[in-house]
Design an enzyme around this catalytic site. Sequence first.
Site, PDB file in Angstrom:
ATOM      1  N   GLU A  33     -19.360  17.537   1.652  1.00 29.55           N
ATOM      2  CA  GLU A  33     -18.240  18.050   0.279  1.00 29.55           C
ATOM      3  C   GLU A  33     -18.654  18.408  -1.080  1.00 29.55           C
ATOM      4  OE1 GLU A  33     -14.142  18.782   2.634  1.00 29.55           O
ATOM      5  OE2 GLU A  33     -14.394  16.762   1.512  1.00 29.55           O
ATOM      6  N   GLY A  55       0.963  -1.137  -0.144  1.00 26.20           N
ATOM      7  CA  GLY A  55      -0.522  -0.243   0.145  1.00 26.20           C
ATOM      8  C   GLY A  55       1.017   1.140   0.015  1.00 26.20           C
ATOM      9  N   GLY A 104      -0.757   4.178  -0.248  1.00 20.47           N
ATOM     10  CA  GLY A 104      -1.764   5.266   0.516  1.00 20.47           C
ATOM     11  C   GLY A 104      -0.621   6.076   0.603  1.00 20.47           C
ATOM     12  N   VAL A 106      -1.517  -7.336  -4.432  1.00 19.88           N
ATOM     13  CA  VAL A 106      -1.653  -8.911  -2.981  1.00 19.88           C
ATOM     14  C   VAL A 106      -2.162  -9.340  -3.085  1.00 19.88           C
ATOM     15  CG1 VAL A 106      -1.114  -9.179  -0.561  1.00 19.88           C
ATOM     16  CG2 VAL A 106       0.405  -7.424  -2.202  1.00 19.88           C
TER      17      VAL A 106
HETATM   18  C1  LIG Z   1     -13.363  10.289  -1.304  1.00 20.63           C
HETATM   19  C2  LIG Z   1     -12.861  11.128   0.446  1.00 20.63           C
HETATM   20  C3  LIG Z   1     -12.591  11.561   1.136  1.00 20.63           C
HETATM   21  C4  LIG Z   1     -11.407  11.439   2.001  1.00 20.63           C
HETATM   22  N1  LIG Z   1     -11.473  13.092   3.453  1.00 20.63           N
HETATM   23  C5  LIG Z   1     -10.482  12.965   4.311  1.00 20.63           C
HETATM   24  C6  LIG Z   1      -9.900  14.230   4.638  1.00 20.63           C
HETATM   25  O1  LIG Z   1     -10.729  15.238   4.633  1.00 20.63           O
HETATM   26  N2  LIG Z   1      -9.042  14.493   5.901  1.00 20.63           N
HETATM   27  C7  LIG Z   1      -8.891  12.889   6.477  1.00 20.63           C
HETATM   28  O2  LIG Z   1      -7.887  12.877   7.046  1.00 20.63           O
HETATM   29  N3  LIG Z   1      -9.254  11.779   5.960  1.00 20.63           N
HETATM   30  C8  LIG Z   1     -10.392  11.665   4.900  1.00 20.63           C
HETATM   31  N4  LIG Z   1     -10.143  10.714   4.460  1.00 20.63           N
HETATM   32  C9  LIG Z   1      -9.875   9.760   4.713  1.00 20.63           C
HETATM   33  C10 LIG Z   1      -7.807   9.015   4.157  1.00 20.63           C
HETATM   34  O3  LIG Z   1      -8.000   9.081   3.082  1.00 20.63           O
HETATM   35  C11 LIG Z   1      -7.849   8.071   4.882  1.00 20.63           C
HETATM   36  O4  LIG Z   1      -8.088   7.635   6.322  1.00 20.63           O
HETATM   37  C12 LIG Z   1      -7.268   7.508   4.159  1.00 20.63           C
HETATM   38  O5  LIG Z   1      -6.198   7.511   2.953  1.00 20.63           O
HETATM   39  C13 LIG Z   1      -5.893   5.821   5.431  1.00 20.63           C
HETATM   40  O6  LIG Z   1      -5.355   5.957   4.840  1.00 20.63           O
HETATM   41  P1  LIG Z   1      -4.460   4.489   3.898  1.00 20.63           P
HETATM   42  O7  LIG Z   1      -3.248   4.231   4.159  1.00 20.63           O
HETATM   43  O8  LIG Z   1      -4.955   3.187   5.358  1.00 20.63           O
HETATM   44  O9  LIG Z   1      -5.121   3.873   3.201  1.00 20.63           O
HETATM   45  P2  LIG Z   1      -5.018   4.370   1.739  1.00 20.63           P
HETATM   46  O10 LIG Z   1      -4.263   6.116   1.838  1.00 20.63           O
HETATM   47  O11 LIG Z   1      -6.350   4.543   0.764  1.00 20.63           O
HETATM   48  O12 LIG Z   1      -4.270   3.578   0.973  1.00 20.63           O
HETATM   49  C14 LIG Z   1      -4.729   1.737   0.601  1.00 20.63           C
HETATM   50  C15 LIG Z   1      -3.068   1.700  -0.344  1.00 20.63           C
HETATM   51  O13 LIG Z   1      -3.165   0.772  -0.768  1.00 20.63           O
HETATM   52  C16 LIG Z   1      -3.157  -0.410  -2.257  1.00 20.63           C
HETATM   53  N5  LIG Z   1      -3.988  -1.243  -1.935  1.00 20.63           N
HETATM   54  C17 LIG Z   1      -4.558  -1.751  -1.546  1.00 20.63           C
HETATM   55  N6  LIG Z   1      -4.919  -2.989  -1.265  1.00 20.63           N
HETATM   56  C18 LIG Z   1      -3.957  -3.714  -2.294  1.00 20.63           C
HETATM   57  C19 LIG Z   1      -3.626  -4.681  -2.763  1.00 20.63           C
HETATM   58  N7  LIG Z   1      -3.909  -6.005  -1.708  1.00 20.63           N
HETATM   59  N8  LIG Z   1      -2.083  -4.801  -3.240  1.00 20.63           N
HETATM   60  C20 LIG Z   1      -1.593  -3.715  -3.482  1.00 20.63           C
HETATM   61  N9  LIG Z   1      -2.044  -2.357  -3.116  1.00 20.63           N
HETATM   62  C21 LIG Z   1      -3.767  -2.458  -2.437  1.00 20.63           C
HETATM   63  C22 LIG Z   1      -4.287   1.046  -2.584  1.00 20.63           C
HETATM   64  O14 LIG Z   1      -3.932   1.205  -4.130  1.00 20.63           O
HETATM   65  C23 LIG Z   1      -3.223   2.525  -1.660  1.00 20.63           C
HETATM   66  O15 LIG Z   1      -3.022   3.076  -2.664  1.00 20.63           O
HETATM   67  C24 LIG Z   1     -10.970  10.822   2.922  1.00 20.63           C
HETATM   68  C25 LIG Z   1     -11.217   9.412   2.381  1.00 20.63           C
HETATM   69  C26 LIG Z   1     -11.747   9.253   1.393  1.00 20.63           C
HETATM   70  C27 LIG Z   1     -12.214   7.796   0.296  1.00 20.63           C
END
Ligand SMILES: Cc1cc2nc3c(=O)[nH]c(=O)nc-3n(C[C@H](O)[C@H](O)[C@H](O)COP(=O)(O)OP(=O)(O)OC[C@H]3O[C@@H](n4cnc5c(N)ncnc54)[C@H](O)[C@@H]3O)c2cc1C
Length: 471
Positions: free
Chosen positions: A201, A37, A39, A105
């Site tokens: 939003e 990931g 993100g 994955v």
């Molecule tokens: C529309 C929207 C608006 C938001 N607004 C806000 C906000 O204003 N403020 C705030 O704090 N939070 C906000 N959030 C929430 C915030 O974006 C998430 O809490 C944050 O992205 C979580 O981070 P993460 O690293 O856990 O997951 P993510 O950032 O979602 O990253 C996960 C990554 O893992 C990858 N991935 C997933 N499964 C697999 C796999 N099986 N194999 C390989 N890669 C994989 C994906 O491609 C992605 O790049 C928002 C979310 C959304 C959807």
Amino acid sequence: MYTSLLDSDVLAGSNNRRPASLFIGMRGQLPVVVIVGGGFGGLAAAKALKRARANVILIDRTNHHLFQPLLYQVATSVLTPGQIGSPIRNILRKQKNTTVLMGEVTRVETAEQCVVVSDADRAEVRLPYDYLVLATGATHSYFGHDEFKKHAPGLKTLADAVAIRNRILSAFELAEAEEDPRLHRDLLTFVLVGAGPTGVEMASAISVLVRGALRSEYRRIDPTSARIVLIDQSPRVLGSFSEDLSMAAKERLTKLGVEVLNGQSVEHIDEAGVIVGGERIASHTVIWTAGVKPSPAAKWLNAPADRAGRVRVEPDLRVPGHREIFVVGDTASLDQNGKPLPGVAQVAMQQGRYAGRLIARQIAGKPPLRPFRYFDKGNMAVVGKGYAVLQSGRVHVSGLLAWMVWAAIHLQFLATSSLRISVFLQWVWTYLTGQRGSRLIVDHHGPEPAVTPDEPGTQLVNSLGGGFRVQ
Ligand SMILES: Cc1cc2nc3c(=O)[nH]c(=O)nc-3n(C[C@H](O)[C@H](O)[C@H](O)COP(=O)(O)OP(=O)(O)OC[C@H]3O[C@@H](n4cnc5c(N)ncnc54)[C@H](O)[C@@H]3O)c2cc1C
């Protein structure tokens, strides 16, 4: 893509695992840290390992890091996709100990310490690890009604945002071409299901779009007559904010012409619209802004999960029974002060950074860190042009000041300085002129417009959701 890795006999289905020897002959015998990931959580973990004596491998199913909080601005044409996403390998280009791989994955073999990865080229490639960080985020949840998905797309990826932008803009195109004015109302009704930050939003941004950029460009329809309906079963919008800010947001939405239906749940969604409280709201465009569900990491690990399916991690973010596996961000569940941490970007970033630092210290033989503690800097949501609500501890602010803080913080957290400059200039331009970054309808996978050979002169113009004939 995995050429150098696949040449090794540790991969491609072999059970002959040699975790630390993956890069023997390339970089010496270093521990392998696999991060799944790219993100907020995964990227923060990778950056925290920058100076670690390790081979770090970051795998993501996409090639880009996505700034999800601004997805709604792509969906409503303010920004272009390239302004909120950056190639992960570009962000980490100076980090010499890190390899970025694009692949999906599909499972984790904990006994063998391997992740199993597939991409367009190879399926089921085994990639061994000494340490594993799972940061695979979340996806939409239709609360058991997956049949809604077809009619009410959610907003999670860049593809989702472009598809929603297509749908919104196409609705205006179809209405302009529609000669029966009775159908204009349905075509120009936009329903958003879920009044959390994303729903609020999106609803306010659609209102700004119709009253600004689109206002004077159509001849048969009046874009400002568009009906925007925001539905949520909870008694107020922005339920995670304090009551005063929630009220302020609702007042602002009403001023923007958004109809807010609180305390009502959507019973049915189909191609003709939604049914709420037994009444049908006819709509061409329904957008799902309600729930999310975590990635299947808990299933991969066969680990304890909370009710939502998130992996229950220990206070140092490790998976119980697996000292070498960490789970962070939206796919992890950890309580603080008796409450589960929210699924927001700050939690993911702070957890990713913590996991990366903990692994780096362990590799360096340093003592471990104290248990993870989330530092809550506050919550924000935008409600239309130049207006936001901000809650940070006892500070509750709404209006232009909150919007300026929101803008500054969002710019600061974009992944690269070129994105910061680009988004800043776009916002200033849009604020001053009302003009948008991209109002193109781009259907990457849609059928080509066709001409029916037996009807000369008749062109079938295809558009999302249907076609119409131009004689
Ligand atoms: C529309 C929207 C608006 C938001 N607004 C806000 C906000 O204003 N403020 C705030 O704090 N939070 C906000 N959030 C929430 C915030 O974006 C998430 O809490 C944050 O992205 C979580 O981070 P993460 O690293 O856990 O997951 P993510 O950032 O979602 O990253 C996960 C990554 O893992 C990858 N991935 C997933 N499964 C697999 C796999 N099986 N194999 C390989 N890669 C994989 C994906 O491609 C992605 O790049 C928002 C979310 C959304 C959807």
